[in-house]
Design a protein around this motif. Structure first.
Motif, short mmCIF file in Angstrom:
data_model
loop_
_atom_site.label_atom_id
_atom_site.label_comp_id
_atom_site.label_asym_id
_atom_site.label_seq_id
_atom_site.Cartn_x
_atom_site.Cartn_y
_atom_site.Cartn_z
N ILE A 1 0.86 -1.18 0.00
CA ILE A 1 0.00 0.00 0.00
C ILE A 1 0.90 1.23 0.00
O ILE A 1 1.80 1.35 0.83
N THR A 2 0.66 2.12 -0.93
CA THR A 2 1.46 3.33 -1.02
C THR A 2 1.02 4.33 0.04
O THR A 2 -0.04 4.19 0.66
N ASP A 3 1.84 5.35 0.25
CA ASP A 3 1.48 6.39 1.21
C ASP A 3 0.24 7.15 0.76
O ASP A 3 -0.56 7.59 1.59
N PHE A 4 0.08 7.29 -0.54
CA PHE A 4 -1.10 7.97 -1.08
C PHE A 4 -2.37 7.19 -0.76
O PHE A 4 -3.40 7.76 -0.41
N GLN A 5 -2.28 5.84 -0.86
CA GLN A 5 -3.43 5.00 -0.54
C GLN A 5 -3.71 5.00 0.96
O GLN A 5 -4.86 4.92 1.37
N LYS A 6 -2.67 5.12 1.78
CA LYS A 6 -2.88 5.25 3.22
C LYS A 6 -3.64 6.53 3.54
O LYS A 6 -4.49 6.54 4.43
N LEU A 7 -3.35 7.58 2.82
CA LEU A 7 -4.09 8.82 2.98
C LEU A 7 -5.56 8.61 2.61
O LEU A 7 -6.46 9.09 3.30
N THR B 1 -11.83 7.44 -3.93
CA THR B 1 -11.18 7.82 -5.19
C THR B 1 -9.67 7.75 -5.06
O THR B 1 -8.98 7.30 -5.98
N ILE B 2 -9.13 8.16 -3.93
CA ILE B 2 -7.68 8.10 -3.74
C ILE B 2 -7.19 6.66 -3.61
O ILE B 2 -6.14 6.30 -4.12
N ILE B 3 -7.97 5.81 -2.94
CA ILE B 3 -7.55 4.43 -2.73
C ILE B 3 -7.48 3.65 -4.05
O ILE B 3 -6.47 3.02 -4.35
N ILE B 4 -8.55 3.69 -4.83
CA ILE B 4 -8.58 2.84 -6.03
C ILE B 4 -8.27 3.59 -7.31
O ILE B 4 -8.15 2.97 -8.37
#
Length: 132
Positions: free
Chosen positions: A3-9, A46-49
């Motif tokens: 999981i990227t940091d962006f997906q953690k956000l 939207t940020i996750i997927i």
């Protein structure tokens, strides 16, 4: 799967969105909390997927009815009619995830097979667990 940091956000935004939705319902359908929760939940998803995957999920031909009810409910909540908006959102959510609901019910049914949880569920239900 990493999981990227962006997906953690995105997970954080979605979590806060669920919190604000639940808190808005607990406070007798507070329209500001519900609107804020809807915005955070959709932004987090939207940020996750990803933007393309989000649009391809929501705007499939077979899911347009559910999408229109869900997004219409979000719009109605933003216009400060929270009870009607949440009813539309729930119907849209059920239409969107109709195929996924049997998987969830199967998962919840399998929770009774976990030793600690089965005892807890039986105590909450008021019956004694069977000893094997």
């Amino acid at each position: 799967m990493s999981i990227t940091d962006f997906q953690k956000l995105g997970v954080g935004l979605s979590s806060f969105g669920c919190f604000f939705l639940a808190f808005g319902v607990l406070l007798y359908f507070d329209s500001v909390l519900l609107a804020f929760g809807n915005i955070l939940l959709l932004a987090g998803l939207t940020i996750i997927i990803g933007l393309r995957s989000t649009f391809s999920f929501f705007f499939q031909r077979s899911k347009l009815k559910g999408t229109s009810f869900f997004l219409g409910g979000v719009l109605i909540v933003l216009m400060r009619w929270p009870i009607l908006g949440m009813m539309l959102e729930v119907y849209g959510f059920m239409s969107l995830f109709r195929a996924f609901l049997p998987v969830v019910s199967g998962l919840l049914g399998s929770l009774a097979n976990i030793p600690f949880l089965s005892v807890l569920l039986h105590r909450l239900g008021g019956s004694k667990p069977s000893t094997v």
